[in-house]
Design a protein around this motif. Structure first.
Motif, mmCIF file in Angstrom:
data_model
loop_
_atom_site.group_PDB
_atom_site.id
_atom_site.type_symbol
_atom_site.label_atom_id
_atom_site.label_comp_id
_atom_site.label_asym_id
_atom_site.label_seq_id
_atom_site.Cartn_x
_atom_site.Cartn_y
_atom_site.Cartn_z
ATOM 1 N N GLN A 354 0.847 -1.192 0.000
ATOM 2 C CA GLN A 354 0.000 0.000 0.000
ATOM 3 C C GLN A 354 0.881 1.239 0.000
ATOM 4 O O GLN A 354 0.745 2.098 -0.841
ATOM 5 N N SER A 355 1.786 1.294 0.974
ATOM 6 C CA SER A 355 2.591 2.508 1.177
ATOM 7 C C SER A 355 3.714 2.638 0.159
ATOM 8 O O SER A 355 4.188 3.733 -0.108
ATOM 9 N N GLY A 356 4.157 1.492 -0.348
ATOM 10 C CA GLY A 356 5.328 1.506 -1.232
ATOM 11 C C GLY A 356 6.619 1.783 -0.481
ATOM 12 O O GLY A 356 7.659 2.037 -1.093
ATOM 13 N N GLU A 357 6.567 1.752 0.849
ATOM 14 C CA GLU A 357 7.747 2.098 1.645
ATOM 15 C C GLU A 357 8.129 1.014 2.639
ATOM 16 O O GLU A 357 9.084 1.208 3.402
ATOM 17 N N ALA A 368 15.584 -9.356 -5.519
ATOM 18 C CA ALA A 368 15.114 -10.029 -6.740
ATOM 19 C C ALA A 368 15.693 -9.348 -7.979
ATOM 20 O O ALA A 368 16.003 -10.003 -8.975
ATOM 21 N N LYS A 369 15.874 -8.056 -7.892
ATOM 22 C CA LYS A 369 16.427 -7.289 -9.015
ATOM 23 C C LYS A 369 17.863 -7.739 -9.293
ATOM 24 O O LYS A 369 18.253 -7.954 -10.445
ATOM 25 N N GLU A 370 18.604 -7.883 -8.200
ATOM 26 C CA GLU A 370 20.001 -8.340 -8.357
ATOM 27 C C GLU A 370 20.072 -9.690 -9.054
ATOM 28 O O GLU A 370 21.011 -9.989 -9.767
ATOM 29 N N LYS A 371 19.051 -10.518 -8.847
ATOM 30 C CA LYS A 371 19.054 -11.867 -9.431
ATOM 31 C C LYS A 371 18.482 -11.884 -10.846
ATOM 32 O O LYS A 371 18.310 -12.936 -11.449
ATOM 33 N N GLY A 372 18.101 -10.731 -11.353
ATOM 34 C CA GLY A 372 17.723 -10.615 -12.765
ATOM 35 C C GLY A 372 16.280 -10.923 -13.086
ATOM 36 O O GLY A 372 15.912 -11.012 -14.254
ATOM 37 N N ALA A 373 15.415 -11.096 -12.079
ATOM 38 C CA ALA A 373 13.998 -11.369 -12.369
ATOM 39 C C ALA A 373 13.288 -10.077 -12.772
ATOM 40 O O ALA A 373 13.758 -8.978 -12.462
ATOM 41 N N LEU A 374 12.185 -10.237 -13.484
ATOM 42 C CA LEU A 374 11.354 -9.084 -13.824
ATOM 43 C C LEU A 374 10.462 -8.783 -12.623
ATOM 44 O O LEU A 374 9.787 -9.672 -12.102
ATOM 45 N N VAL A 379 1.170 -1.030 -6.097
ATOM 46 C CA VAL A 379 1.426 -0.037 -5.051
ATOM 47 C C VAL A 379 0.294 0.988 -5.050
ATOM 48 O O VAL A 379 -0.301 1.259 -6.093
ATOM 49 N N ASN A 380 0.022 1.545 -3.867
ATOM 50 C CA ASN A 380 -0.982 2.612 -3.801
ATOM 51 C C ASN A 380 -0.328 4.000 -3.849
ATOM 52 O O ASN A 380 -0.766 4.869 -4.584
ATOM 53 N N ALA A 381 0.723 4.197 -3.032
ATOM 54 C CA ALA A 381 1.298 5.549 -2.896
ATOM 55 C C ALA A 381 2.127 5.902 -4.136
ATOM 56 O O ALA A 381 3.152 5.281 -4.421
ATOM 57 N N ILE A 382 1.655 6.927 -4.834
ATOM 58 C CA ILE A 382 2.296 7.344 -6.083
ATOM 59 C C ILE A 382 3.711 7.859 -5.776
ATOM 60 O O ILE A 382 3.907 8.623 -4.833
ATOM 61 N N GLY A 383 4.660 7.461 -6.578
ATOM 62 C CA GLY A 383 6.034 7.961 -6.444
ATOM 63 C C GLY A 383 6.791 7.350 -5.278
ATOM 64 O O GLY A 383 7.911 7.775 -4.972
ATOM 65 N N SER A 384 6.229 6.345 -4.615
ATOM 66 C CA SER A 384 6.892 5.754 -3.443
ATOM 67 C C SER A 384 8.092 4.908 -3.867
ATOM 68 O O SER A 384 8.279 4.619 -5.049
ATOM 69 N N ARG A 388 9.100 3.081 -7.542
ATOM 70 C CA ARG A 388 10.231 3.530 -8.356
ATOM 71 C C ARG A 388 11.273 2.441 -8.557
ATOM 72 O O ARG A 388 11.998 2.436 -9.546
ATOM 73 N N GLU A 389 11.338 1.524 -7.626
ATOM 74 C CA GLU A 389 12.388 0.501 -7.661
ATOM 75 C C GLU A 389 12.035 -0.664 -8.588
ATOM 76 O O GLU A 389 12.906 -1.364 -9.071
ATOM 77 N N THR A 390 10.739 -0.891 -8.838
ATOM 78 C CA THR A 390 10.309 -2.044 -9.641
ATOM 79 C C THR A 390 10.463 -1.749 -11.135
ATOM 80 O O THR A 390 10.537 -0.592 -11.542
ATOM 81 N N ASP A 391 10.505 -2.817 -11.968
ATOM 82 C CA ASP A 391 10.698 -2.630 -13.412
ATOM 83 C C ASP A 391 9.445 -2.081 -14.076
ATOM 84 O O ASP A 391 9.506 -1.329 -15.041
ATOM 85 N N CYS A 392 8.307 -2.521 -13.609
ATOM 86 C CA CYS A 392 7.040 -2.091 -14.166
ATOM 87 C C CYS A 392 5.987 -2.312 -13.085
ATOM 88 O O CYS A 392 6.316 -2.861 -12.026
ATOM 89 N N GLY A 393 4.763 -1.905 -13.331
ATOM 90 C CA GLY A 393 3.779 -2.115 -12.267
ATOM 91 C C GLY A 393 2.472 -1.406 -12.521
ATOM 92 O O GLY A 393 2.276 -0.778 -13.567
ATOM 93 N N SER A 394 1.581 -1.532 -11.549
ATOM 94 C CA SER A 394 0.272 -0.876 -11.620
ATOM 95 C C SER A 394 -0.009 -0.205 -10.296
ATOM 96 O O SER A 394 0.143 -0.826 -9.237
#
Ligand code: G6P
Length: 614
Positions: A354-357, A368-374, A379-384, A388-394
């Protein structure tokens, strides 16, 4: 955890800071404090809520005409909640003050070295250590405040959002962030720093979300500069806030939690907006579109989250395996990040927050990013940070959720997950066209059906009155409704302090049945079409032991009506979407019970909305 807010401008700072603290109080509420600068530095702090600080400040009768200051509302990590451990903390000479959200992990060796050099500490906090440390570096090397902060932070391990002010530079505010959020608000000749945008939105919609490692200095002359920890000047983009002040107010409801429960017909519809059309026969998420082939071919989906978001993730396990036939696992982020998980490039990782934090979820994403997964963020909180850390999302578009116990964010998360499962099921050729359209049409009916359940609030309140004195409660559900049982139990224990557990119906016989007696309410979610007879048997087993059964049933159910002590009917819906309806009475039940027991539903003891420390 902990809310921070700072102001530098031409207006009186104290009312702005106090109002800001009230908006941030959901982040922690065991003590609060304020520091005001007017050439002289004045620090006032108090154990308790922001209202206790307000009373304390007015009892002091000090002049409050300062136009610069900062304030903090605390959720204790190092040191019990009391006046001394409350923030702001100051340096040994009392010249410099700091507020902090996070944990300085290596504070002990730094403190020891400072004590050896003659520093005397008055609190048990890691934050006071940072105040002394910055001040010592500044004085020894004759540095500007921002440079001293930057050098000190290069030696610090941990998570922080901090604001520092200093009597020697009375027209300057310095802030910094690492793994804890900090937003700069840019008004007309005034600046704000805060944990989120809620204290800022009344004054400006221009903000900069600081990045990890940013150190910002703001001066009264109207300029601000951001440098990284390695001293490189940063040129961040100014964003426009899409937030309205009424979204963060109670809007006539007595509590944020009740407002948020009643907002759900709208928030669920917002989560679906532009993403589904049953007439045209499609469900699409923009965030998935660009990677849809990669996602559809994933060998495995791993969802990671904490708290209520983890319960939404559990529902997704049923949705993705049932509707899209992709093997799915669900992990507590805190376990996932520390247990050397096997993650391959063919895995699709979904982080829910929810918070993205949430610190653990954010760390799981980084791992997971370090291991190369997508990695996909829901997330609810915009700009959290997680967004920002994920590759893509909703984004789930539920709007600000302020009640500490999550309600509308949960149903919006499940809505987005259902859309994902439908989209994937279609792309992978699992769902036949007619069934696919039937599911789409069913999902679209959720908002109006939630409204019908909310109209039964009086009945739910009556049932709450009947079981309000229980010491324990058991929640049972099967299949799609098992995670709802967990969520119902969590809601009750979070806000009413009644011990409650959620179990899959069949597991009752492996332990919890031993607890059942005439004082034990058992809340059974019995809306499933599959395994209906089995859940009816569970109810009979509870009744045979004199337990009090509150059953959530599908409208028109005649069988359970005769067995249960109380029933709450919910409209019929395609089974994969029942959690979106069956959770609503459980939210209301917890709310009313908590209220009847005199609990603070929006700010339950020991909890915080956003867990930004481990
Ligand atoms: C805290 C909150 C819960 C929330 C959980 C996860 O425990 O009190 O309501 O579900 O954190 O938070 P997130 O923001 O990551 O969903």
């Amino acid at each position: 955890m902990c809310g921070i807010v700072a102001y530098l401008g031409n207006k009186q700072a104290y009312p702005i800071l106090l109002e800001g603290l009230k908006r941030l109080e959901y982040r922690g509420y065991d003590s609060a404090g304020v520091a005001l600068m007017n050439g002289e530095l004045s620090i006032m702090k108090k154990q308790g809520k922001v209202a206790d600080l307000e009373k304390h400040v007015s009892s002091l009768g000090h002049d409050l005409n300062h136009t610069m200051g900062m304030a903090h509302t605390r959720w204790a990590t190092h040191g019990i909640p009391n006046d001394i451990n409350a923030h702001p903390h100051s340096s040994g000479d009392g010249n410099l003050a700091i507020i902090h959200n996070g944990i300085i992990e290596n504070y002990a060796p730094i403190k020891k070295a400072l004590v050896d050099r003659g520093h005397i500490f008055s609190s048990d906090t890691d934050t006071e250590v940072l105040a002394h440390f910055i001040q010592e570096i500044k004085e020894k090397e004759n540095l500007s405040l921002e440079e001293a902060v930057r050098r000190a932070l290069n030696k610090v391990i941990g998570a922080y959002a901090i604001v520092v002010i200093d009597k020697d530079e009375p027209n300057k505010i310095v802030g910094a962030r690492m793994s804890s959020p900090l937003v700069l608000g840019i008004g007309d000749d005034e600046y704000f720093l805060a944990s989120d945008a809620s204290p800022i939105i009344k004054y400006t919609n221009k903000v900069i979300y600081l990045e990890d490692g940013d150190v910002i200095s703001i001066t009264r002359e109207g300029n601000y500069q951001i440098r990284s920890l390695d001293n490189t000047v940063q040129n961040p983009k100014v964003s426009e806030l899409d937030l309205k002040i009424d979204e963060i107010e109670k809007g006539g409801y007595p509590h944020y939690m009740l407002k948020e429960i009643f907002q759900q017909p709208t928030t669920i519809a917002e989560s679906m907006g532009g993403r589904i059309n049953s007439h045209e026969g499609w469900a699409v998420l923009g965030g998935m579109k660009q990677n849809i082939n990669r996602i559809a071919q994933s060998e495995r989906i791993i969802l990671t989250a904490c708290g209520t978001s983890w319960h939404a993730a559990l529902i997704a396990e049923y949705l993705f395996e049932d509707l899209a036939r992709i093997p799915t696992e669900v992990e507590y982020a805190s376990e996932f990040r520390y247990r050397n998980p096997i993650i391959s490039q063919d895995d699709f990782i979904i982080a829910l927050s929810q918070s993205g934090e949430t610190a653990d979820t954010l760390a799981a994403v980084k791992l997971a990013k370090e291991k190369g997964a997508l990695i996909y963020g829901i997330v609810n909180a915009i700009g959290s940070s997680i967004a920002r850390e994920t590759d893509c999302g909703s984004y789930i578009h539920a709007g600000p959720e302020i009640g500490v116990a999550s309600t509308k964010a949960f149903t919006s998360q499940v809505t987005v997950l259902a859309l994902m499962a439908l989209y994937l099921g279609k792309v992978r050729g699992i769902l036949q066209e007619s069934y696919f359209r039937q599911l789409l049409a069913s999902l679209e009916t959720v908002p109006s059906k939630v409204a019908r359940i909310l109209a039964k609030d009086d009945k739910i309140k009556y049932i709450a009155g009947e079981i309000r004195n229980a010491s324990n409660a058991l929640y049972l559900g099967r299949g799609y409704n098992f995670p709802v049982a967990l969520e119902g139990a969590l809601k009750l224990k979070e806000i009413s302090y009644i011990h409650a557990e959620g179990y899959p119906g069949a597991e009752m016989k492996h332990g919890p049945i031993a607890l059942i007696d005439m004082y034990m309410p058992v809340i059974v979610i019995a809306t499933n079409k599959s395994a209906y007879e089995k859940i009816v048997s569970n109810i009979q087993e509870v009744k045979a032991r004199k337990g009090v059964v509150i059953a959530i049933v599908t409208e028109g159910d005649e069988i359970i009506k005769d067995l249960a002590d109380y029933i709450i009917e919910i409209p019929e819906i395609e089974e994969p979407f029942t959690p979106l309806l069956s959770v609503i009475p459980l939210q209301l039940l917890a709310y009313h019970i908590a209220l009847m027991r005199g609990c603070n539903v929006d700010q339950p003891r020991n909890l915080a909305k956003s867990v930004t420390v481990e």
